[in-house]
Structure formats: C-alpha cells, structure tokens
Design a protein around this motif. Structure first.
Motif, PDB file in Angstrom:
ATOM      1  N   SER A 149       0.825  -1.210   0.000  1.00 60.65           N
ATOM      2  CA  SER A 149       0.000   0.000   0.000  1.00 60.65           C
ATOM      3  C   SER A 149       0.858   1.258   0.000  1.00 60.65           C
ATOM      4  O   SER A 149       0.526   2.254  -0.654  1.00 60.65           O
ATOM      5  CB  SER A 149      -0.962   0.005   1.182  1.00 60.65           C
ATOM      6  OG  SER A 149      -0.260   0.064   2.399  1.00 60.65           O
TER       7      SER A 149
ATOM      8  N   SER B  54       2.299   1.644  -3.530  1.00 61.53           N
ATOM      9  CA  SER B  54       1.232   2.089  -4.438  1.00 61.53           C
ATOM     10  C   SER B  54       0.917   3.563  -4.231  1.00 61.53           C
ATOM     11  O   SER B  54       0.769   4.320  -5.203  1.00 61.53           O
ATOM     12  CB  SER B  54      -0.032   1.271  -4.207  1.00 61.53           C
ATOM     13  OG  SER B  54       0.192  -0.074  -4.474  1.00 61.53           O
ATOM     14  N   PHE B  55       0.836   3.983  -2.987  1.00 70.38           N
ATOM     15  CA  PHE B  55       0.565   5.383  -2.668  1.00 70.38           C
ATOM     16  C   PHE B  55       1.659   6.301  -3.223  1.00 70.38           C
ATOM     17  O   PHE B  55       1.376   7.321  -3.852  1.00 70.38           O
ATOM     18  CB  PHE B  55       0.426   5.542  -1.156  1.00 70.38           C
ATOM     19  CG  PHE B  55       0.748   6.896  -0.619  1.00 70.38           C
ATOM     20  CD1 PHE B  55      -0.043   7.986  -0.928  1.00 70.38           C
ATOM     21  CD2 PHE B  55       1.847   7.088   0.182  1.00 70.38           C
ATOM     22  CE1 PHE B  55       0.254   9.244  -0.432  1.00 70.38           C
ATOM     23  CE2 PHE B  55       2.148   8.331   0.687  1.00 70.38           C
ATOM     24  CZ  PHE B  55       1.354   9.414   0.370  1.00 70.38           C
TER      25      PHE B  55
ATOM     26  N   VAL C 234       1.573   6.282  -7.254  1.00 69.30           N
ATOM     27  CA  VAL C 234       0.467   7.068  -7.802  1.00 69.30           C
ATOM     28  C   VAL C 234       0.715   8.556  -7.606  1.00 69.30           C
ATOM     29  O   VAL C 234       0.506   9.368  -8.515  1.00 69.30           O
ATOM     30  CB  VAL C 234      -0.869   6.633  -7.157  1.00 69.30           C
ATOM     31  CG1 VAL C 234      -1.971   7.616  -7.469  1.00 69.30           C
ATOM     32  CG2 VAL C 234      -1.249   5.251  -7.605  1.00 69.30           C
ATOM     33  N   THR C 235       1.184   8.915  -6.422  1.00 70.06           N
ATOM     34  CA  THR C 235       1.445  10.330  -6.138  1.00 70.06           C
ATOM     35  C   THR C 235       2.532  10.881  -7.046  1.00 70.06           C
ATOM     36  O   THR C 235       2.383  11.969  -7.618  1.00 70.06           O
ATOM     37  CB  THR C 235       1.844  10.512  -4.665  1.00 70.06           C
ATOM     38  OG1 THR C 235       0.788  10.006  -3.843  1.00 70.06           O
ATOM     39  CG2 THR C 235       2.077  11.960  -4.323  1.00 70.06           C
TER      40      THR C 235
ATOM     41  N   VAL D 165       1.101  11.174 -10.859  1.00 70.99           N
ATOM     42  CA  VAL D 165       0.130  12.241 -11.087  1.00 70.99           C
ATOM     43  C   VAL D 165       0.741  13.609 -10.806  1.00 70.99           C
ATOM     44  O   VAL D 165       0.501  14.569 -11.551  1.00 70.99           O
ATOM     45  CB  VAL D 165      -1.149  11.999 -10.262  1.00 70.99           C
ATOM     46  CG1 VAL D 165      -2.132  13.123 -10.440  1.00 70.99           C
ATOM     47  CG2 VAL D 165      -1.789  10.675 -10.651  1.00 70.99           C
TER      48      VAL D 165
ATOM     49  N   VAL E 192      -3.878  15.352  -4.409  1.00 68.58           N
ATOM     50  CA  VAL E 192      -3.663  14.030  -5.004  1.00 68.58           C
ATOM     51  C   VAL E 192      -2.996  13.098  -4.000  1.00 68.58           C
ATOM     52  O   VAL E 192      -3.380  11.928  -3.867  1.00 68.58           O
ATOM     53  CB  VAL E 192      -2.831  14.145  -6.296  1.00 68.58           C
ATOM     54  CG1 VAL E 192      -2.255  12.813  -6.717  1.00 68.58           C
ATOM     55  CG2 VAL E 192      -3.674  14.715  -7.415  1.00 68.58           C
ATOM     56  N   ALA E 193      -2.006  13.604  -3.273  1.00 67.98           N
ATOM     57  CA  ALA E 193      -1.319  12.774  -2.284  1.00 67.98           C
ATOM     58  C   ALA E 193      -2.274  12.331  -1.181  1.00 67.98           C
ATOM     59  O   ALA E 193      -2.262  11.161  -0.765  1.00 67.98           O
ATOM     60  CB  ALA E 193      -0.139  13.539  -1.693  1.00 67.98           C
TER      61      ALA E 193
ATOM     62  N   ALA F 101      -4.732   9.764  -2.682  1.00 65.26           N
ATOM     63  CA  ALA F 101      -4.056   8.492  -2.948  1.00 65.26           C
ATOM     64  C   ALA F 101      -3.805   7.731  -1.653  1.00 65.26           C
ATOM     65  O   ALA F 101      -3.975   6.516  -1.597  1.00 65.26           O
ATOM     66  CB  ALA F 101      -2.750   8.742  -3.688  1.00 65.26           C
TER      67      ALA F 101
ATOM     68  N   ALA G 133      -7.104   6.280  -0.511  1.00 65.23           N
ATOM     69  CA  ALA G 133      -7.553   5.165  -1.352  1.00 65.23           C
ATOM     70  C   ALA G 133      -6.697   3.923  -1.161  1.00 65.23           C
ATOM     71  O   ALA G 133      -7.219   2.806  -1.100  1.00 65.23           O
ATOM     72  CB  ALA G 133      -7.530   5.580  -2.818  1.00 65.23           C
ATOM     73  N   GLU G 134      -5.389   4.093  -1.066  1.00 58.01           N
ATOM     74  CA  GLU G 134      -4.503   2.928  -1.009  1.00 58.01           C
ATOM     75  C   GLU G 134      -4.445   2.275   0.367  1.00 58.01           C
ATOM     76  O   GLU G 134      -4.099   1.110   0.473  1.00 58.01           O
ATOM     77  CB  GLU G 134      -3.087   3.325  -1.439  1.00 58.01           C
ATOM     78  CG  GLU G 134      -2.976   3.749  -2.891  1.00 58.01           C
ATOM     79  CD  GLU G 134      -3.336   2.649  -3.859  1.00 58.01           C
ATOM     80  OE1 GLU G 134      -3.187   1.453  -3.516  1.00 58.01           O
ATOM     81  OE2 GLU G 134      -3.762   2.992  -4.972  1.00 58.01           O
TER      82      GLU G 134
END
Length: 90
Positions: free
Chosen positions: A21, A24-25, A28-29, A32, A76-77, A80, A83-84
């Motif tokens: 997790s 992934s976080f 994604v951060t 984006v 976004v951070a 993310a 969500a993660e």
C-alpha cells in the motif's frame, strides 16, 4: 453497544499500511504530481514564450500558476493515501 451494531460513523477504521500500500501510494502520487507539475511548467513556458514575456512577467505568471498546482499535488497525495490504505481496498 457492540461494534457490530454500531453506526458506521462510530466504527473505527484501521488503515492498512504495509509495503504494497505504501509503494502504491508513493507511485500514484509521483506519477500524477509529475504530470501536474510538467503541465504547469509547459503552460508557463508556452504562454510566456508566445507573448515574449520579460523575466518579471515570467515570475508573475509562475506565481499565479504555482499555488493551484501545488494544491492539486497535495490533494492528489491525500486522496491516494486514503484510497490505497483503506481497508475496503486491501
């Protein structure tokens, strides 16, 4: 009141924070945020170049574009991370 019968707002949520997790976080951060910051810099460069701005006008345009771009990166951070590390997604 037992935890099973408690309203949803009163049930504590435990975030899942493991290597997967977290990776992934961060991924994604970075992806984006790179897109947001590169688009912002291309916008400043192209508008400033098209209108042949001086250094001062480039600085003013950068000062106008940078705060919303940084706000979007932080948002976004946060999204993310939510969500993660949500238990429903793991």
């Amino acid at each position: 009141m037992s935890e099973r019968n408690a309203p949803v707002s009163q049930v504590p949520t435990v975030r899942v924070l493991n290597l997967k997790s977290t990776l992934s976080f961060v991924s994604v951060t970075l992806l984006v945020d790179t897109i947001i910051l590169s688009t912002s810099s291309f916008l400043v460069w192209s508008v400033g170049g098209y209108f042949r701005f001086s250094f001062l006008l480039f600085a003013i345009l950068t000062a106008l574009v940078l705060p919303p771009a940084l706000w979007a990166c932080v948002k976004v951070a946060l999204l993310a991370f939510d969500a993660e590390t949500a238990p429903e997604n793991n």
